[in-house]
Design a protein around this motif. Sequence first.
Motif, PDB file in Angstrom:
ATOM      1  N   THR A  71      -3.522  16.032   5.655  1.00 53.04           N
ATOM      2  CA  THR A  71      -2.754  15.322   4.646  1.00 53.04           C
ATOM      3  C   THR A  71      -3.175  13.860   4.680  1.00 53.04           C
ATOM      4  O   THR A  71      -3.276  13.261   5.742  1.00 53.04           O
ATOM      5  N   LEU A  72      -3.425  13.291   3.510  1.00 51.39           N
ATOM      6  CA  LEU A  72      -3.734  11.869   3.384  1.00 51.39           C
ATOM      7  C   LEU A  72      -2.577  11.221   2.656  1.00 51.39           C
ATOM      8  O   LEU A  72      -2.254  11.587   1.527  1.00 51.39           O
ATOM      9  N   ARG A  73      -1.957  10.270   3.307  1.00 51.12           N
ATOM     10  CA  ARG A  73      -0.849   9.523   2.714  1.00 51.12           C
ATOM     11  C   ARG A  73      -1.341   8.105   2.425  1.00 51.12           C
ATOM     12  O   ARG A  73      -1.615   7.329   3.339  1.00 51.12           O
ATOM     13  N   VAL A  74      -1.505   7.795   1.148  1.00 49.07           N
ATOM     14  CA  VAL A  74      -1.932   6.469   0.714  1.00 49.07           C
ATOM     15  C   VAL A  74      -0.659   5.669   0.489  1.00 49.07           C
ATOM     16  O   VAL A  74       0.104   5.932  -0.436  1.00 49.07           O
ATOM     17  N   THR A  75      -0.429   4.716   1.359  1.00 47.89           N
ATOM     18  CA  THR A  75       0.831   3.986   1.430  1.00 47.89           C
ATOM     19  C   THR A  75       0.757   2.665   0.671  1.00 47.89           C
ATOM     20  O   THR A  75      -0.210   1.913   0.806  1.00 47.89           O
ATOM     21  N   ALA A  76       1.793   2.383  -0.112  1.00 49.08           N
ATOM     22  CA  ALA A  76       1.860   1.131  -0.869  1.00 49.08           C
ATOM     23  C   ALA A  76       2.030  -0.048   0.084  1.00 49.08           C
ATOM     24  O   ALA A  76       2.864  -0.006   0.990  1.00 49.08           O
ATOM     25  N   VAL A  77       1.210  -1.078  -0.134  1.00 50.84           N
ATOM     26  CA  VAL A  77       1.310  -2.315   0.635  1.00 50.84           C
ATOM     27  C   VAL A  77       1.276  -3.488  -0.345  1.00 50.84           C
ATOM     28  O   VAL A  77       0.691  -3.393  -1.426  1.00 50.84           O
ATOM     29  N   ALA A  78       1.897  -4.585   0.021  1.00 51.84           N
ATOM     30  CA  ALA A  78       1.928  -5.770  -0.843  1.00 51.84           C
ATOM     31  C   ALA A  78       0.588  -6.489  -0.849  1.00 51.84           C
ATOM     32  O   ALA A  78       0.145  -7.009  -1.873  1.00 51.84           O
ATOM     33  N   GLU A  79      -0.071  -6.533   0.301  1.00 47.44           N
ATOM     34  CA  GLU A  79      -1.361  -7.202   0.440  1.00 47.44           C
ATOM     35  C   GLU A  79      -2.313  -6.306   1.210  1.00 47.44           C
ATOM     36  O   GLU A  79      -1.890  -5.548   2.082  1.00 47.44           O
ATOM     37  N   PHE A  80      -3.598  -6.436   0.891  1.00 43.75           N
ATOM     38  CA  PHE A  80      -4.613  -5.619   1.554  1.00 43.75           C
ATOM     39  C   PHE A  80      -5.685  -6.520   2.128  1.00 43.75           C
ATOM     40  O   PHE A  80      -6.185  -7.423   1.447  1.00 43.75           O
ATOM     41  N   THR A  81      -6.039  -6.279   3.372  1.00 44.71           N
ATOM     42  CA  THR A  81      -7.132  -6.987   4.025  1.00 44.71           C
ATOM     43  C   THR A  81      -8.192  -5.958   4.408  1.00 44.71           C
ATOM     44  O   THR A  81      -7.913  -5.066   5.224  1.00 44.71           O
ATOM     45  N   GLU A 100      -0.713  19.421  12.902  1.00 43.22           N
ATOM     46  CA  GLU A 100      -1.515  19.016  11.750  1.00 43.22           C
ATOM     47  C   GLU A 100      -1.624  17.497  11.699  1.00 43.22           C
ATOM     48  O   GLU A 100      -0.631  16.782  11.838  1.00 43.22           O
ATOM     49  N   LEU A 101      -2.833  16.999  11.474  1.00 42.07           N
ATOM     50  CA  LEU A 101      -3.086  15.568  11.406  1.00 42.07           C
ATOM     51  C   LEU A 101      -2.718  15.025  10.031  1.00 42.07           C
ATOM     52  O   LEU A 101      -3.001  15.646   9.007  1.00 42.07           O
ATOM     53  N   VAL A 102      -2.092  13.857  10.005  1.00 37.23           N
ATOM     54  CA  VAL A 102      -1.815  13.131   8.772  1.00 37.23           C
ATOM     55  C   VAL A 102      -2.536  11.793   8.871  1.00 37.23           C
ATOM     56  O   VAL A 102      -2.332  11.042   9.823  1.00 37.23           O
ATOM     57  N   ALA A 103      -3.390  11.506   7.886  1.00 34.35           N
ATOM     58  CA  ALA A 103      -4.122  10.243   7.852  1.00 34.35           C
ATOM     59  C   ALA A 103      -3.408   9.284   6.907  1.00 34.35           C
ATOM     60  O   ALA A 103      -2.786   9.713   5.928  1.00 34.35           O
ATOM     61  N   PHE A 104      -3.507   7.993   7.190  1.00 39.32           N
ATOM     62  CA  PHE A 104      -2.868   6.965   6.379  1.00 39.32           C
ATOM     63  C   PHE A 104      -3.912   5.962   5.910  1.00 39.32           C
ATOM     64  O   PHE A 104      -4.798   5.590   6.674  1.00 39.32           O
ATOM     65  N   ALA A 105      -3.771   5.508   4.670  1.00 39.99           N
ATOM     66  CA  ALA A 105      -4.627   4.452   4.130  1.00 39.99           C
ATOM     67  C   ALA A 105      -3.753   3.563   3.248  1.00 39.99           C
ATOM     68  O   ALA A 105      -2.826   4.054   2.600  1.00 39.99           O
ATOM     69  N   PRO A 106      -4.021   2.260   3.213  1.00 38.54           N
ATOM     70  CA  PRO A 106      -3.207   1.346   2.407  1.00 38.54           C
ATOM     71  C   PRO A 106      -3.705   1.248   0.971  1.00 38.54           C
ATOM     72  O   PRO A 106      -4.884   1.469   0.688  1.00 38.54           O
ATOM     73  N   SER A 107      -2.796   0.867   0.063  1.00 35.50           N
ATOM     74  CA  SER A 107      -3.163   0.620  -1.328  1.00 35.50           C
ATOM     75  C   SER A 107      -2.199  -0.382  -1.955  1.00 35.50           C
ATOM     76  O   SER A 107      -0.987  -0.269  -1.766  1.00 35.50           O
ATOM     77  N   THR A 108      -2.754  -1.320  -2.719  1.00 33.45           N
ATOM     78  CA  THR A 108      -1.909  -2.245  -3.477  1.00 33.45           C
ATOM     79  C   THR A 108      -1.640  -1.719  -4.885  1.00 33.45           C
ATOM     80  O   THR A 108      -0.866  -2.303  -5.626  1.00 33.45           O
ATOM     81  N   ASP A 109      -2.270  -0.593  -5.264  1.00 30.59           N
ATOM     82  CA  ASP A 109      -2.116  -0.016  -6.598  1.00 30.59           C
ATOM     83  C   ASP A 109      -2.141   1.509  -6.487  1.00 30.59           C
ATOM     84  O   ASP A 109      -3.215   2.126  -6.513  1.00 30.59           O
ATOM     85  N   LEU A 110      -0.975   2.114  -6.356  1.00 26.50           N
ATOM     86  CA  LEU A 110      -0.909   3.562  -6.148  1.00 26.50           C
ATOM     87  C   LEU A 110      -1.453   4.355  -7.330  1.00 26.50           C
ATOM     88  O   LEU A 110      -2.079   5.404  -7.134  1.00 26.50           O
TER      89      LEU A 110
END
Length: 104
Positions: free
Chosen positions: A47-57, A6-16
């Motif tokens: 599955t989409l895992r939106v991961t907390a990051v301090a900064e986003f570019t 099963e594929l898991v996708a990741f995306a960044p977020s500064t505001d969960l």
Amino acid sequence: MLDSAELVAFAPSTDLDRSRAFYTDVAGLEFIEQTPFACVFRSGATTLRVTAVAEFTPQPFTVLGWAVADIRVAVAGLRDRGVEFLTFDTLPQDTDKSGPRPAG
């Protein structure tokens, strides 16, 4: 080796919390869980895992995409939920920004 996994996708977020609201209320994904590190959603079999990051570019390419049966219906539905679509000079788009411009 991974073709049946099963594929898991990741995306960044500064505001969960904001991301959780978008992916559930606007995109309509199934919410699975939220931790201090990520929000997890289900989109079809992915599955989409939106991961907390301090900064986003922002990246100059698509990070997530969905194959839909009718792009115009999907765009209209997302517009109704407040999504603004952008036009890019390097990508041919029709006047409603829902797909490629017709040839000719």
